[in-house]
Design a protein around this motif. Structure first.
Motif, PDB file in Angstrom:
ATOM      1  N   GLU A 101      -1.914   4.663   9.159  1.00  0.00           N
ATOM      2  CA  GLU A 101      -2.230   6.100   9.121  1.00  0.00           C
ATOM      3  C   GLU A 101      -0.969   6.945   9.020  1.00  0.00           C
ATOM      4  OE1 GLU A 101      -4.956   7.749  12.026  1.00  0.00           O
ATOM      5  OE2 GLU A 101      -5.717   5.734  12.437  1.00  0.00           O
ATOM      6  N   VAL A 102       0.018   6.639   9.834  1.00  0.00           N
ATOM      7  CA  VAL A 102       1.238   7.448   9.875  1.00  0.00           C
ATOM      8  C   VAL A 102       2.045   7.282   8.597  1.00  0.00           C
ATOM      9  CG1 VAL A 102       3.431   7.784  11.090  1.00  0.00           C
ATOM     10  CG2 VAL A 102       1.312   7.472  12.394  1.00  0.00           C
ATOM     11  N   LEU A 103       2.008   6.097   8.007  1.00  0.00           N
ATOM     12  CA  LEU A 103       2.748   5.880   6.758  1.00  0.00           C
ATOM     13  C   LEU A 103       2.162   6.696   5.607  1.00  0.00           C
ATOM     14  CD1 LEU A 103       3.533   2.058   6.971  1.00  0.00           C
ATOM     15  CD2 LEU A 103       5.159   3.960   7.184  1.00  0.00           C
ATOM     16  N   ASP A 104       0.911   7.097   5.722  1.00  0.00           N
ATOM     17  CA  ASP A 104       0.349   8.017   4.712  1.00  0.00           C
ATOM     18  C   ASP A 104       1.172   9.305   4.673  1.00  0.00           C
ATOM     19  OD1 ASP A 104      -1.713   6.365   3.868  1.00  0.00           O
ATOM     20  OD2 ASP A 104      -3.146   7.150   5.334  1.00  0.00           O
ATOM     21  N   TYR A 105       1.556   9.795   5.838  1.00  0.00           N
ATOM     22  CA  TYR A 105       2.408  10.990   5.893  1.00  0.00           C
ATOM     23  C   TYR A 105       3.788  10.697   5.300  1.00  0.00           C
ATOM     24  CZ  TYR A 105       6.064  13.948   7.804  1.00  0.00           C
ATOM     25  OH  TYR A 105       7.187  14.727   7.934  1.00  0.00           O
ATOM     26  N   VAL A 106       4.381   9.568   5.661  1.00  0.00           N
ATOM     27  CA  VAL A 106       5.722   9.231   5.171  1.00  0.00           C
ATOM     28  C   VAL A 106       5.727   9.136   3.654  1.00  0.00           C
ATOM     29  CG1 VAL A 106       7.682   7.660   5.393  1.00  0.00           C
ATOM     30  CG2 VAL A 106       6.131   7.979   7.340  1.00  0.00           C
ATOM     31  N   ASP A 107       4.617   8.667   3.082  1.00  0.00           N
ATOM     32  CA  ASP A 107       4.533   8.571   1.617  1.00  0.00           C
ATOM     33  C   ASP A 107       4.732   9.935   0.953  1.00  0.00           C
ATOM     34  OD1 ASP A 107       4.059   5.863   1.717  1.00  0.00           O
ATOM     35  OD2 ASP A 107       1.884   6.024   1.456  1.00  0.00           O
ATOM     36  N   SER A 108       4.334  11.000   1.633  1.00  0.00           N
ATOM     37  CA  SER A 108       4.461  12.348   1.057  1.00  0.00           C
ATOM     38  C   SER A 108       5.910  12.793   0.915  1.00  0.00           C
ATOM     39  CB  SER A 108       3.692  13.357   1.923  1.00  0.00           C
ATOM     40  OG  SER A 108       4.338  13.556   3.178  1.00  0.00           O
ATOM     41  N   LEU A 109       6.835  12.087   1.558  1.00  0.00           N
ATOM     42  CA  LEU A 109       8.245  12.438   1.495  1.00  0.00           C
ATOM     43  C   LEU A 109       8.987  11.707   0.379  1.00  0.00           C
ATOM     44  CD1 LEU A 109       9.009  12.159   5.356  1.00  0.00           C
ATOM     45  CD2 LEU A 109       8.303  14.186   4.081  1.00  0.00           C
ATOM     46  N   VAL A 110       8.289  10.815  -0.318  1.00  0.00           N
ATOM     47  CA  VAL A 110       8.933   9.920  -1.281  1.00  0.00           C
ATOM     48  C   VAL A 110       8.983  10.516  -2.671  1.00  0.00           C
ATOM     49  CG1 VAL A 110       8.790   7.641  -2.379  1.00  0.00           C
ATOM     50  CG2 VAL A 110       8.300   7.880   0.072  1.00  0.00           C
ATOM     51  N   VAL A 111      10.125  10.316  -3.350  1.00  0.00           N
ATOM     52  CA  VAL A 111      10.299  10.674  -4.751  1.00  0.00           C
ATOM     53  C   VAL A 111      10.163   9.402  -5.566  1.00  0.00           C
ATOM     54  CG1 VAL A 111      11.911  11.582  -6.466  1.00  0.00           C
ATOM     55  CG2 VAL A 111      11.853  12.563  -4.171  1.00  0.00           C
TER      56      VAL A 111
ATOM     57  N   LYS B 232       0.805  -1.226   0.000  1.00  0.00           N
ATOM     58  CA  LYS B 232       0.000   0.000   0.000  1.00  0.00           C
ATOM     59  C   LYS B 232       0.835   1.272   0.000  1.00  0.00           C
ATOM     60  CE  LYS B 232      -3.730   2.191   2.657  1.00  0.00           C
ATOM     61  NZ  LYS B 232      -4.618   2.059   3.837  1.00  0.00           N
ATOM     62  N   HIS B 233       2.008   1.254   0.662  1.00  0.00           N
ATOM     63  CA  HIS B 233       2.756   2.493   0.883  1.00  0.00           C
ATOM     64  C   HIS B 233       4.075   2.514   0.107  1.00  0.00           C
ATOM     65  CE1 HIS B 233       0.063   3.962   4.018  1.00  0.00           C
ATOM     66  NE2 HIS B 233       0.008   2.723   4.472  1.00  0.00           N
ATOM     67  N   LYS B 234       4.243   3.540  -0.700  1.00  0.00           N
ATOM     68  CA  LYS B 234       5.472   3.649  -1.478  1.00  0.00           C
ATOM     69  C   LYS B 234       6.686   3.970  -0.615  1.00  0.00           C
ATOM     70  CE  LYS B 234       4.235   8.432  -2.717  1.00  0.00           C
ATOM     71  NZ  LYS B 234       3.880   9.343  -3.823  1.00  0.00           N
ATOM     72  N   SER B 235       6.463   4.451   0.606  1.00  0.00           N
ATOM     73  CA  SER B 235       7.577   4.739   1.513  1.00  0.00           C
ATOM     74  C   SER B 235       8.158   3.476   2.138  1.00  0.00           C
ATOM     75  CB  SER B 235       7.112   5.676   2.635  1.00  0.00           C
ATOM     76  OG  SER B 235       6.042   5.100   3.365  1.00  0.00           O
ATOM     77  N   VAL B 236       7.462   2.367   2.024  1.00  0.00           N
ATOM     78  CA  VAL B 236       7.931   1.108   2.607  1.00  0.00           C
ATOM     79  C   VAL B 236       8.723   0.341   1.551  1.00  0.00           C
ATOM     80  CG1 VAL B 236       7.269  -1.064   3.693  1.00  0.00           C
ATOM     81  CG2 VAL B 236       5.983   1.032   4.200  1.00  0.00           C
ATOM     82  N   GLY B 237      10.032   0.354   1.705  1.00  0.00           N
ATOM     83  CA  GLY B 237      10.881  -0.355   0.758  1.00  0.00           C
ATOM     84  C   GLY B 237      10.873  -1.848   0.997  1.00  0.00           C
ATOM     85  N   ASP B 238      10.913  -2.238   2.277  1.00  0.00           N
ATOM     86  CA  ASP B 238      10.958  -3.657   2.605  1.00  0.00           C
ATOM     87  C   ASP B 238      10.357  -3.869   3.986  1.00  0.00           C
ATOM     88  OD1 ASP B 238      11.554  -6.321   2.079  1.00  0.00           O
ATOM     89  OD2 ASP B 238      13.567  -6.214   2.913  1.00  0.00           O
ATOM     90  N   VAL B 239       9.833  -5.060   4.209  1.00  0.00           N
ATOM     91  CA  VAL B 239       9.424  -5.496   5.546  1.00  0.00           C
ATOM     92  C   VAL B 239      10.079  -6.847   5.789  1.00  0.00           C
ATOM     93  CG1 VAL B 239       7.255  -4.219   5.608  1.00  0.00           C
ATOM     94  CG2 VAL B 239       7.276  -6.541   4.656  1.00  0.00           C
ATOM     95  N   ARG B 240      10.522  -7.060   7.027  1.00  0.00           N
ATOM     96  CA  ARG B 240      11.167  -8.328   7.380  1.00  0.00           C
ATOM     97  C   ARG B 240      10.588  -8.802   8.708  1.00  0.00           C
ATOM     98  NH1 ARG B 240      15.080  -5.043   5.033  1.00  0.00           N
ATOM     99  NH2 ARG B 240      15.665  -4.115   7.030  1.00  0.00           N
ATOM    100  N   TYR B 241      10.337 -10.086   8.835  1.00  0.00           N
ATOM    101  CA  TYR B 241       9.674 -10.570  10.036  1.00  0.00           C
ATOM    102  C   TYR B 241       9.947 -12.056  10.236  1.00  0.00           C
ATOM    103  CZ  TYR B 241       6.392 -11.485   6.201  1.00  0.00           C
ATOM    104  OH  TYR B 241       5.845 -11.852   5.002  1.00  0.00           O
TER     105      TYR B 241
END
Length: 442
Positions: free
Chosen positions: A430-440, A348-357
């Motif tokens: 919700e917070v990642l919506d804001y982080v997405d605004s910082l992405v090029v 969903k979020h372009k600011s998330v490059g990777d998730v690891r778990y």
């Protein structure tokens, strides 16, 4: 009253890893289960288990009662004496550890566990060099700070001679496009073996590694990697030391993280999850071979509070809680739920490059460019305070955790339920919506 608590905290306490003048510490008044409350009555999901140590959650009555009972019975005795709780806890830990383990040396926490593991490796092998990885944190006392690879080691430099760094199998950040995890494993192991040869393998006492890299990204070893490290150690007579201070005691869905790959280290260092922060305790698990060596050779390690009675009593109760509440199993099953939520965020979020778990041990890696994968903040720097702002936004909405570099850690207590995971991760969304605004994007 709460204003006075905060004022005195800033006036009289030195807070770790912080410029003191910029601090505004939250005044905490209560904690229970996976939650804690501040002096204003705000409730927080403890989504990092504080410092990835509150595995059984806050306020567990069984552990609290064990501490009270031991305090009434025997508060302290020097470590040279034999006492029930110390002997029993060592036995219980050996029972759940890999079957090559023989004895336990108790410490107060993770950093002195690693300090003593360094000394034991050097005594046992008669060698002086120690390998550890760049993206690692092993503690902040002088020896463990030299083991540490990330920027928190810089203040301990010039360092102790003989500490050598090598690179993690950090596939997401690697310039090579591997076709498989196995191909990456071959590459990383070959480079490590080459480095050991160049350093003169007969001088290398130990290879230290966080079984799963912790705060530096929850970097999970690719297929075959840990067994390959084991093979290299066997080839050159080097001790394999797994730092499980953060990833031990159910965090990854098994008692020890190395169990996920059926690997048997020569030593395992532990702390955090053995008492879950209720009182300080750590230790070094050593193999039967190492334990046998010290039958005839003096162990030149010692701590005033080694095997402290109250710490050992808390540890025994904590192990019972893991078993009675089936928390190892819950870590594995709820880890799948958390993993699904993380994958949704990644999509969903372009600011998330990777998730690891793995189990309930996870991270979200934030980027500022979807093409180059450039990290949201530079390594070792955050000049604009971006990660701090993101952390503040999460906390304002009731999601408490911590960040490191461009990574957000998500590691809730092992008692967490499915609906609690989903409610908490909705805040992250919700917070990642804001982080997405910082992405090029180009």
């Amino acid at each position: 009253m709460s204003d006075k608590i905060k004022e005195n905290s800033k006036k009289y306490n030195l807070h770790s890893w912080s410029a003191q003048g910029k601090l505004n510490p939250t005044v905490v008044t209560d904690a229970k289960g996976i939650y804690f409350w501040d002096d204003k009555g705000n409730k927080y999901f403890d989504m990092s288990s504080q410092l990835v140590n509150m595995n059984i959650g806050h306020g567990n009555k069984k552990v609290i009662e064990a501490i009270k009972f031991q305090a009434d019975k025997l508060t302290y005795i020097a470590p040279g004496y034999a006492i029930d709780v110390k002997s029993e806890l060592a036995e219980k830990i050996i029972e759940i550890a890999p079957d090559n383990m023989g004895k336990v040396f108790f410490t107060l926490g993770g950093t002195d566990a690693n300090e003593n593991a360094i000394k034991i490796a050097k005594m046992y092998t008669g060698r002086n060099k120690v390998f550890s990885r760049y993206r690692s944190y092993h503690g902040s006392t002088y020896g463990s700070a030299n083991l540490t690879g990330e920027p928190r080691r810089y203040v301990s430099e010039p360092g102790i001679p003989g500490f050598i760094k090598f690179f993690d199998p950090y596939i997401y950040r690697e310039s090579i496009a591997f076709n498989s995890e196995e191909e990456a494993t071959v590459f990383y192991l070959a480079k490590l073996r080459e480095q050991i040869v160049y350093e003169n393998s007969t001088t290398v006492a130990a290879i230290f590694l966080e079984t799963v890299t912790g705060s530096n990204g929850v970097i999970i070893p690719p297929k075959g990697y840990l067994k390959g490290i084991r093979d290299i150690c066997d080839e050159f007579g080097i001790m394999m030391v797994c730092d499980e201070v953060m990833c031990g005691y159910g965090r990854t869905g098994t008692w020890f993280a190395c169990d996920n790959w059926d690997v048997k280290p020569d030593m395992i260092t532990f702390a955090k999850g053995i008492t879950c922060g209720y009182v300080p305790l750590g230790g070094v698990l050593v193999s039967k071979d190492i334990a046998g060596f010290f039958n005839d050779n003096p162990l030149m390690c010692g701590l005033t509070y080694s095997g402290h009675p109250i710490g050992c009593a808390a540890g025994l109760a904590t192990l019972e809680v893991y078993k009675e509440e089936k928390l190892i199993e819950n870590s594995k099953s709820m880890g799948k739920v958390l993993g699904e939520e993380l994958e949704i965020l990644k999509t969903k979020h372009k600011s998330v490059g990777d998730v690891r778990y793995i189990g309930l041990f996870s991270s979200i890696e934030l980027i500022k460019n979807t093409v180059t994968r450039e990290a949201l903040v530079p390594y070792g720097k955050d000049p604009e305070g971006i990660m701090g702002k993101i952390l503040g936004m999460l906390k304002e909405k009731g999601f408490s955790t911590y960040t490191h570099e461009n990574i957000i850690i998500v590691a809730p207590p092992l008692i967490i339920k499915e609906e609690e995971i989903k409610e908490a991760m909705a805040i992250m969304d919700e917070v990642l919506d804001y982080v997405d605004s910082l992405v090029v994007e180009d």
